[in-house]
Design a protein around this motif. Sequence first.
Motif, PDB file in Angstrom:
ATOM      1  N   VAL A 132      52.552 -59.449 -98.252  1.00 34.45           N
ATOM      2  CA  VAL A 132      51.532 -60.213 -98.972  1.00 34.45           C
ATOM      3  C   VAL A 132      50.328 -60.480 -98.069  1.00 34.45           C
ATOM      4  CG1 VAL A 132      51.030 -62.422-100.074  1.00 34.45           C
ATOM      5  CG2 VAL A 132      53.183 -61.251-100.572  1.00 34.45           C
ATOM      6  N   ALA A 133      50.599 -60.840 -96.825  1.00 35.03           N
ATOM      7  CA  ALA A 133      49.506 -61.135 -95.893  1.00 35.03           C
ATOM      8  C   ALA A 133      48.683 -59.904 -95.575  1.00 35.03           C
ATOM      9  CB  ALA A 133      50.070 -61.725 -94.601  1.00 35.03           C
ATOM     10  N   ALA A 134      49.308 -58.723 -95.631  1.00 34.27           N
ATOM     11  CA  ALA A 134      48.609 -57.488 -95.277  1.00 34.27           C
ATOM     12  C   ALA A 134      47.798 -56.914 -96.430  1.00 34.27           C
ATOM     13  CB  ALA A 134      49.611 -56.448 -94.779  1.00 34.27           C
ATOM     14  N   GLY A 135      48.007 -57.399 -97.646  1.00 37.02           N
ATOM     15  CA  GLY A 135      47.262 -56.900 -98.795  1.00 37.02           C
ATOM     16  C   GLY A 135      45.992 -57.698 -99.035  1.00 37.02           C
ATOM     17  N   PRO A 136      45.023 -57.107 -99.739  1.00 37.10           N
ATOM     18  CA  PRO A 136      43.754 -57.805 -99.973  1.00 37.10           C
ATOM     19  C   PRO A 136      43.759 -58.776-101.141  1.00 37.10           C
ATOM     20  CG  PRO A 136      43.644 -55.597-100.878  1.00 37.10           C
ATOM     21  CD  PRO A 136      44.983 -55.708-100.199  1.00 37.10           C
ATOM     22  N   GLY A 137      44.848 -58.813-101.900  1.00 37.88           N
ATOM     23  CA  GLY A 137      44.885 -59.681-103.068  1.00 37.88           C
ATOM     24  C   GLY A 137      46.281 -59.782-103.638  1.00 37.88           C
ATOM     25  N   PRO A 138      46.427 -60.461-104.788  1.00 35.81           N
ATOM     26  CA  PRO A 138      47.758 -60.812-105.301  1.00 35.81           C
ATOM     27  C   PRO A 138      48.355 -59.831-106.298  1.00 35.81           C
ATOM     28  CG  PRO A 138      46.103 -61.991-106.535  1.00 35.81           C
ATOM     29  CD  PRO A 138      45.350 -61.164-105.518  1.00 35.81           C
ATOM     30  N   ASP A 139      47.658 -58.739-106.639  1.00 32.45           N
ATOM     31  CA  ASP A 139      48.145 -57.841-107.690  1.00 32.45           C
ATOM     32  C   ASP A 139      49.084 -56.799-107.103  1.00 32.45           C
ATOM     33  OD1 ASP A 139      46.659 -59.101-109.727  1.00 32.45           O
ATOM     34  OD2 ASP A 139      44.874 -57.970-109.159  1.00 32.45           O
ATOM     35  N   ASP A 185      46.469 -54.374-105.508  1.00 32.16           N
ATOM     36  CA  ASP A 185      46.264 -54.665-104.091  1.00 32.16           C
ATOM     37  C   ASP A 185      47.414 -54.169-103.230  1.00 32.16           C
ATOM     38  OD1 ASP A 185      43.800 -56.261-104.431  1.00 32.16           O
ATOM     39  OD2 ASP A 185      45.131 -57.639-105.502  1.00 32.16           O
ATOM     40  N   VAL A 186      48.595 -54.125-103.813  1.00 29.64           N
ATOM     41  CA  VAL A 186      49.793 -53.715-103.090  1.00 29.64           C
ATOM     42  C   VAL A 186      50.669 -52.889-104.028  1.00 29.64           C
ATOM     43  CG1 VAL A 186      51.855 -54.482-101.843  1.00 29.64           C
ATOM     44  CG2 VAL A 186      49.741 -55.802-101.664  1.00 29.64           C
ATOM     45  N   VAL A 187      51.226 -51.798-103.524  1.00 31.04           N
ATOM     46  CA  VAL A 187      52.270 -51.041-104.211  1.00 31.04           C
ATOM     47  C   VAL A 187      53.518 -51.135-103.344  1.00 31.04           C
ATOM     48  CG1 VAL A 187      53.074 -48.776-104.984  1.00 31.04           C
ATOM     49  CG2 VAL A 187      50.682 -49.446-105.357  1.00 31.04           C
ATOM     50  N   VAL A 188      54.610 -51.624-103.937  1.00 35.37           N
ATOM     51  CA  VAL A 188      55.857 -51.755-103.194  1.00 35.37           C
ATOM     52  C   VAL A 188      56.956 -50.958-103.884  1.00 35.37           C
ATOM     53  CG1 VAL A 188      55.250 -54.048-102.325  1.00 35.37           C
ATOM     54  CG2 VAL A 188      56.633 -53.857-104.406  1.00 35.37           C
ATOM     55  N   ALA A 189      57.985 -50.634-103.128  1.00 35.43           N
ATOM     56  CA  ALA A 189      59.184 -50.007-103.681  1.00 35.43           C
ATOM     57  C   ALA A 189      60.362 -50.446-102.822  1.00 35.43           C
ATOM     58  CB  ALA A 189      59.055 -48.491-103.700  1.00 35.43           C
ATOM     59  N   GLY A 190      61.272 -51.218-103.403  1.00 33.64           N
ATOM     60  CA  GLY A 190      62.449 -51.679-102.692  1.00 33.64           C
ATOM     61  C   GLY A 190      63.681 -50.925-103.143  1.00 33.64           C
ATOM     62  N   GLN A 191      64.343 -50.253-102.229  1.00 36.36           N
ATOM     63  CA  GLN A 191      65.532 -49.457-102.535  1.00 36.36           C
ATOM     64  C   GLN A 191      65.243 -48.364-103.569  1.00 36.36           C
ATOM     65  OE1 GLN A 191      67.456 -51.848 -99.927  1.00 36.36           O
ATOM     66  NE2 GLN A 191      68.453 -50.151-100.921  1.00 36.36           N
ATOM     67  N   ALA A 192      64.031 -47.861-103.645  1.00 36.90           N
ATOM     68  CA  ALA A 192      63.684 -46.977-104.761  1.00 36.90           C
ATOM     69  C   ALA A 192      62.859 -45.761-104.381  1.00 36.90           C
ATOM     70  CB  ALA A 192      62.924 -47.781-105.828  1.00 36.90           C
ATOM     71  N   TRP A 193      62.199 -45.759-103.229  1.00 32.97           N
ATOM     72  CA  TRP A 193      61.253 -44.681-102.945  1.00 32.97           C
ATOM     73  C   TRP A 193      61.947 -43.334-102.763  1.00 32.97           C
ATOM     74  CZ3 TRP A 193      56.391 -45.029-104.125  1.00 32.97           C
ATOM     75  CH2 TRP A 193      55.447 -44.138-103.607  1.00 32.97           C
ATOM     76  N   HIS A 194      63.230 -43.334-102.415  1.00 31.58           N
ATOM     77  CA  HIS A 194      63.970 -42.068-102.290  1.00 31.58           C
ATOM     78  C   HIS A 194      64.196 -41.416-103.650  1.00 31.58           C
ATOM     79  CE1 HIS A 194      66.805 -45.296-102.915  1.00 31.58           C
ATOM     80  NE2 HIS A 194      67.791 -44.460-103.171  1.00 31.58           N
ATOM     81  N   TRP A 195      63.963 -42.145-104.738  1.00 28.43           N
ATOM     82  CA  TRP A 195      64.042 -41.558-106.071  1.00 28.43           C
ATOM     83  C   TRP A 195      62.668 -41.081-106.558  1.00 28.43           C
ATOM     84  CZ3 TRP A 195      68.783 -40.644-106.150  1.00 28.43           C
ATOM     85  CH2 TRP A 195      69.770 -41.591-105.901  1.00 28.43           C
ATOM     86  N   VAL A 196      61.662 -41.178-105.718  1.00 25.14           N
ATOM     87  CA  VAL A 196      60.295 -40.758-106.039  1.00 25.14           C
ATOM     88  C   VAL A 196      59.929 -39.579-105.145  1.00 25.14           C
ATOM     89  CG1 VAL A 196      57.862 -41.487-106.054  1.00 25.14           C
ATOM     90  CG2 VAL A 196      59.661 -43.126-106.679  1.00 25.14           C
ATOM     91  N   ASP A 197      59.241 -38.590-105.706  1.00 26.35           N
ATOM     92  CA  ASP A 197      58.755 -37.493-104.865  1.00 26.35           C
ATOM     93  C   ASP A 197      57.872 -38.090-103.770  1.00 26.35           C
ATOM     94  OD1 ASP A 197      56.526 -35.537-104.082  1.00 26.35           O
ATOM     95  OD2 ASP A 197      57.944 -34.212-105.091  1.00 26.35           O
ATOM     96  N   PRO A 198      58.190 -37.849-102.487  1.00 18.61           N
ATOM     97  CA  PRO A 198      57.498 -38.574-101.418  1.00 18.61           C
ATOM     98  C   PRO A 198      56.013 -38.278-101.302  1.00 18.61           C
ATOM     99  CG  PRO A 198      58.904 -36.860-100.504  1.00 18.61           C
ATOM    100  CD  PRO A 198      59.235 -36.955-101.962  1.00 18.61           C
ATOM    101  N   VAL A 199      55.589 -37.080-101.734  1.00 19.99           N
ATOM    102  CA  VAL A 199      54.157 -36.755-101.689  1.00 19.99           C
ATOM    103  C   VAL A 199      53.481 -37.182-102.987  1.00 19.99           C
ATOM    104  CG1 VAL A 199      52.436 -34.943-101.437  1.00 19.99           C
ATOM    105  CG2 VAL A 199      54.551 -34.847-100.087  1.00 19.99           C
ATOM    106  N   ALA A 200      54.039 -36.777-104.134  1.00 22.97           N
ATOM    107  CA  ALA A 200      53.432 -37.145-105.420  1.00 22.97           C
ATOM    108  C   ALA A 200      53.391 -38.659-105.579  1.00 22.97           C
ATOM    109  CB  ALA A 200      54.218 -36.515-106.568  1.00 22.97           C
ATOM    110  N   GLY A 201      54.425 -39.348-105.101  1.00 24.31           N
ATOM    111  CA  GLY A 201      54.431 -40.803-105.190  1.00 24.31           C
ATOM    112  C   GLY A 201      53.336 -41.435-104.360  1.00 24.31           C
TER     113      GLY A 201
END
Length: 281
Positions: free
Chosen positions: A49-56, A114-130
Amino acid sequence: MPTIPREQSHPSGNEPHRARRMAESFGVDAERYDRARPRYPDALVERIVAAGPGPDVLDVGCGTGIAARQFQAAGCRVLGVEPDARMAGFARRTGVEVEVATFEAWESAGRAFDVVVAGQAWHWVDPVAGAVKAAQVLRPGGRLAVFAHAFELPPVVAEAFAAVYRRVAPDSPLNVRPAGDGRPPERALTLYQAMFATFADGIREAGGFGEPERWRFDWEQAYTRDEWLDLAPTTGALTQLPPDKLAEVLGGVGAAIDAIGGGFTMPYATLAITAARIGAA
């Protein structure tokens, strides 16, 4: 908790995002998943949260909303994207706004975050397309942060799990050999680090981001026998087992936990790869 197939032991073979049947199997018992799965360290959420520019915040693969609710509690506005309608439905009932889609196919409709997160999930996303998609929906200066828990069961429990799992599912492609099988005790962490190196490579290849950073948060959680047996069926190795085979696995694991006193303390390392969006939106 990602479950890493054998072919993923080397980063060049890391394509779990193609295993859609497993990727979308966790909603078989969404209530158990939400109840049993560990939360994320408060320090991780606060740092993102601190590293992002806003709350979205856009939560990719939000599941039942575990991470989303933590970011909401930190003052963020969160939209989840989740391919499993059962998981999405549970998250909505807890107050999380969710749209049902894989991240690669999801339509942003011009929305920016402002932030895109993925918890326990990014391995189910194509690492480049994601990563490309994340760059498209992030505001300049926004941050992509993907994170997951690495852990090692006590050797006697891991060995019991592996033995009974090999018996009930001998043809499974999953690598379930335990700590205590002659490999170094940091084996699981090493595999997770390799997976996160693949994530970092995908971010670099996608472009639009600064150099990825690696963060790590170490913590522990105590489990009783019943608490661990509640969590175990939510892991990728077990979500697709029929009830009789699942019961056999849990019986073997439960006996092993009983043998060490009915509980144990699990050391966790929550790993994160994060990078800032650079350039024009």
